[in-house]
Write a protein that holds these residues in place. Structure first.
Motif, mmCIF file in Angstrom:
data_model
loop_
_atom_site.group_PDB
_atom_site.id
_atom_site.type_symbol
_atom_site.label_atom_id
_atom_site.label_comp_id
_atom_site.label_asym_id
_atom_site.label_seq_id
_atom_site.Cartn_x
_atom_site.Cartn_y
_atom_site.Cartn_z
ATOM 1 N N GLN A 145 7.840 -5.102 -5.165
ATOM 2 C CA GLN A 145 7.783 -5.331 -3.728
ATOM 3 C C GLN A 145 8.995 -6.088 -3.180
ATOM 4 O O GLN A 145 9.535 -5.693 -2.152
ATOM 5 N N GLU A 170 3.819 1.525 -1.352
ATOM 6 C CA GLU A 170 4.337 1.636 -2.719
ATOM 7 C C GLU A 170 3.259 2.138 -3.679
ATOM 8 O O GLU A 170 3.553 2.946 -4.569
ATOM 9 N N ILE A 171 2.030 1.676 -3.511
ATOM 10 C CA ILE A 171 0.932 2.138 -4.368
ATOM 11 C C ILE A 171 0.800 3.649 -4.261
ATOM 12 O O ILE A 171 0.703 4.349 -5.269
ATOM 13 N N ALA A 182 3.628 -1.960 -7.963
ATOM 14 C CA ALA A 182 4.043 -2.194 -6.580
ATOM 15 C C ALA A 182 4.276 -3.681 -6.317
ATOM 16 O O ALA A 182 5.224 -4.050 -5.616
ATOM 17 N N THR A 235 -0.917 0.905 -10.485
ATOM 18 C CA THR A 235 0.082 1.051 -9.422
ATOM 19 C C THR A 235 0.140 -0.221 -8.581
ATOM 20 O O THR A 235 1.194 -0.533 -8.021
ATOM 21 N N LEU A 236 -0.968 -0.958 -8.506
ATOM 22 C CA LEU A 236 -0.962 -2.240 -7.790
ATOM 23 C C LEU A 236 -0.009 -3.216 -8.465
ATOM 24 O O LEU A 236 0.775 -3.895 -7.803
ATOM 25 N N ILE A 287 0.836 -1.204 0.000
ATOM 26 C CA ILE A 287 0.000 0.000 0.000
ATOM 27 C C ILE A 287 0.870 1.253 0.000
ATOM 28 O O ILE A 287 0.570 2.228 -0.702
ATOM 29 N N ALA A 320 -5.714 -4.628 -2.982
ATOM 30 C CA ALA A 320 -4.611 -5.344 -2.349
ATOM 31 C C ALA A 320 -5.045 -5.904 -0.993
ATOM 32 O O ALA A 320 -4.749 -7.060 -0.664
ATOM 33 N N GLY A 334 1.609 6.480 -6.982
ATOM 34 C CA GLY A 334 0.524 7.416 -7.272
ATOM 35 C C GLY A 334 0.999 8.852 -7.264
ATOM 36 O O GLY A 334 0.642 9.653 -8.139
ATOM 37 N N ILE A 343 -6.036 4.744 -7.489
ATOM 38 C CA ILE A 343 -5.057 4.412 -6.448
ATOM 39 C C ILE A 343 -5.750 3.865 -5.203
ATOM 40 O O ILE A 343 -5.322 2.867 -4.626
ATOM 41 N N ALA A 360 -6.877 0.464 -5.959
ATOM 42 C CA ALA A 360 -5.747 -0.467 -5.966
ATOM 43 C C ALA A 360 -5.374 -0.876 -4.540
ATOM 44 O O ALA A 360 -5.126 -2.059 -4.274
ATOM 45 N N ALA A 361 -5.350 0.089 -3.625
ATOM 46 C CA ALA A 361 -5.019 -0.227 -2.235
ATOM 47 C C ALA A 361 -6.091 -1.131 -1.620
ATOM 48 O O ALA A 361 -5.771 -2.101 -0.915
#
Length: 129
Positions: free
Chosen positions: A116, A15-16, A112, A108-109, A13, A52, A20, A45, A48-49
């Motif tokens: 990761q 990194e997302i 990331a 972005t997911l 999250i 995740a 972003g 974004i 995406a979070a």
């Protein structure tokens, strides 16, 4: 709730949101309608979070199911895809200019997730582990 999240999810999250911010800065120089771009990007974004977090939840709960795990994980994967399609449909209907930035936010997911392991090593070095 944050204490219940795994360290991998917390890093993902983070990194997302970092990617972003990078996409937001780059987009500030490339797009004319910055308000629509920003709105679509940050909707993507946040999605995406949340995706995740939902993915981690589905995997953790699926591990306890035994034979039904595969179906559980697949069902929740389809739920995530369905929610993304609904969000795209709503954005297409109400805010046409925000679909591409929303897609970037969702991506972005992926970025990331691929980075990761590399960023995890950096975080461990910074923490002194």
């Amino acid at each position: 709730m944050i204490k219940k999240m795994s360290s991998v999810l917390k890093e993902l999250i983070l990194e997302i949101f970092i990617f972003g911010i990078v996409f937001q800065i780059v987009g500030a120089f490339l797009v004319k309608d910055q308000a629509s771009y920003a709105m679509g990007l940050w909707i993507g974004i946040v999605c995406a979070a949340l995706m995740a977090a939902h993915m981690e939840w589905a995997l953790v709960t699926g591990m306890d199911m035994g034979d039904g795990a595969r179906g559980h994980v697949q069902k929740h994967s389809m739920i995530r895809y369905g929610v993304v399609l609904i969000i795209f449909a709503l954005l297409a209907y109400f805010f046409k200019a925000t679909i591409v930035p929303c897609f970037l936010g969702l991506m972005t997911l992926k970025v990331a997730a691929y980075l990761q392991p590399f960023t995890h090593k950096i975080i461990l070095k910074v923490q002194g582990n």
